[in-house]
Design a protein around this motif. Structure first.
Motif, PDB file in Angstrom:
ATOM      1  N   CYS A  29      54.980   2.771 -40.637  1.00 42.37           N
ATOM      2  CA  CYS A  29      53.701   3.416 -40.930  1.00 42.37           C
ATOM      3  C   CYS A  29      53.337   3.230 -42.398  1.00 42.37           C
ATOM      4  O   CYS A  29      54.132   3.514 -43.284  1.00 42.37           O
ATOM      5  CB  CYS A  29      53.775   4.906 -40.584  1.00 42.37           C
TER       6      CYS A  29
ATOM      7  N   SER B  14      57.366   6.094 -42.118  1.00 42.45           N
ATOM      8  CA  SER B  14      58.354   6.228 -41.058  1.00 42.45           C
ATOM      9  C   SER B  14      58.576   4.886 -40.349  1.00 42.45           C
ATOM     10  O   SER B  14      57.659   4.067 -40.250  1.00 42.45           O
ATOM     11  CB  SER B  14      57.922   7.301 -40.052  1.00 42.45           C
TER      12      SER B  14
ATOM     13  N   CYS C 131      50.262  10.272 -38.012  1.00 40.84           N
ATOM     14  CA  CYS C 131      49.305  10.141 -39.115  1.00 40.84           C
ATOM     15  C   CYS C 131      47.890   9.945 -38.583  1.00 40.84           C
ATOM     16  O   CYS C 131      46.928  10.456 -39.158  1.00 40.84           O
ATOM     17  CB  CYS C 131      49.687   8.986 -40.024  1.00 40.84           C
TER      18      CYS C 131
ATOM     19  N   CYS D 291      50.988   5.369 -37.895  1.00 37.22           N
ATOM     20  CA  CYS D 291      51.700   5.947 -36.759  1.00 37.22           C
ATOM     21  C   CYS D 291      50.830   6.999 -36.053  1.00 37.22           C
ATOM     22  O   CYS D 291      49.815   7.431 -36.585  1.00 37.22           O
ATOM     23  CB  CYS D 291      53.046   6.532 -37.195  1.00 37.22           C
TER      24      CYS D 291
ATOM     25  N   CYS E 128      53.016   7.259 -43.957  1.00 35.18           N
ATOM     26  CA  CYS E 128      54.161   8.147 -44.180  1.00 35.18           C
ATOM     27  C   CYS E 128      55.475   7.368 -44.329  1.00 35.18           C
ATOM     28  O   CYS E 128      56.494   7.949 -44.666  1.00 35.18           O
ATOM     29  CB  CYS E 128      54.283   9.174 -43.051  1.00 35.18           C
TER      30      CYS E 128
HETATM   31 ZN   LIG Z   1      52.802   7.869 -40.335  1.00 36.98          ZN
END
Ligand SMILES: [Zn+2]
Ligand SMILES: [Zn+2]
Length: 149
Positions: free
Chosen positions: A95, A100, A137, A134, A98
Motif C-alpha cells: 500500500c 502494509s 486505506c 489497500c 500505509c
Molecule cells: Zn493502506
C-alpha cells in the motif's frame, strides 16, 4: 509431527542448506506467523523462545536462509527490509499510503511473454509486487504512516 516441521525439513533437504536449530527457528517463525517482519522483529520473536541466541547468530541464520532462497526480502520502499518465507508461492501488494504488505494468491504469468522478456537469461524465480491503495486505506480507515504488519 506437525505439518510445519515436515514442510521445513523437506525445504532444507530440497535446497541442500544445512539445517541448524537457529535456521530452523527463524524459518519456522516466518512460516507460522506469515508476517513480513524486519530482521529486528525476527530476532525479538526468536529470542523470546530461545534466550541464548545472540543477535549475530539470528542475523547469520536469516542471511543463510536468504542465500538459499528459502526466505526472500520483500521490497518495501524507504523502509527496513522485511522478510518472507518462500515455501508457498505468493505475490505481494504494497500500500502506497500505509505501507502494509499483503500476500496475494499466486497466479502464473504467461510463460511465453516472460521468456521473451528474459531473452537468454535463465529465470530462477518470479515475484510480482503490486502497488496501490489497500482496502482499509481506500475506505479511509487508516491514517497516514501507521504501517501495520
Ligand atoms: Zn493502506
Ligand atoms: Zn508474503
Amino acid at each position: 509431527m506437525s505439518d510445519v516441521k515436515a514442510q521445513l525439513q523437506e525445504a532444507f533437504e530440497r535446497t541442500g542448506l544445512r539445517q541448524t536449530p537457529q535456521r530452523y527457528d527463524v524459518l519456522a517463525w516466518l512460516v507460522r506467523h506469515r508476517k513480513h517482519a524486519t530482521a529486528e522483529e525476527i530476532f525479538d520473536a526468536v529470542n523470546r523462545t530461545n534466550q541464548r541466541l545472540s543477535r549475530a547468530t539470528v542475523y547469520n541464520a536469516l542471511h543463510a536462509l536468504v542465500e538459499s532462497g528459502l526466505v526472500r526480502p520483500v521490497a518495501g520502499e524507504g523502509a527496513a527490509a522485511r522478510f518472507d518465507a518462500t515455501l508457498d508461492r505468493h505475490h505481494h501488494f504494497i500500500c502506497d499510503r500505509c505501507g502494509s504488505i499483503e500476500d496475494l494468491t499466486w497466479f502464473d504469468l504467461p510463460s511465453k511473454a516472460m521468456q521473451a522478456a528474459a531473452g537468454g537469461r535463465s529465470v530462477r524465480q518470479v515475484e510480482i509486487t503490486l502497488h496501490g491503495i489497500c482496502q482499509r486505506c481506500a475506505r479511509g480507515k487508516t491514517k497516514q504512516a501507521t504501517a501495520s504488519v
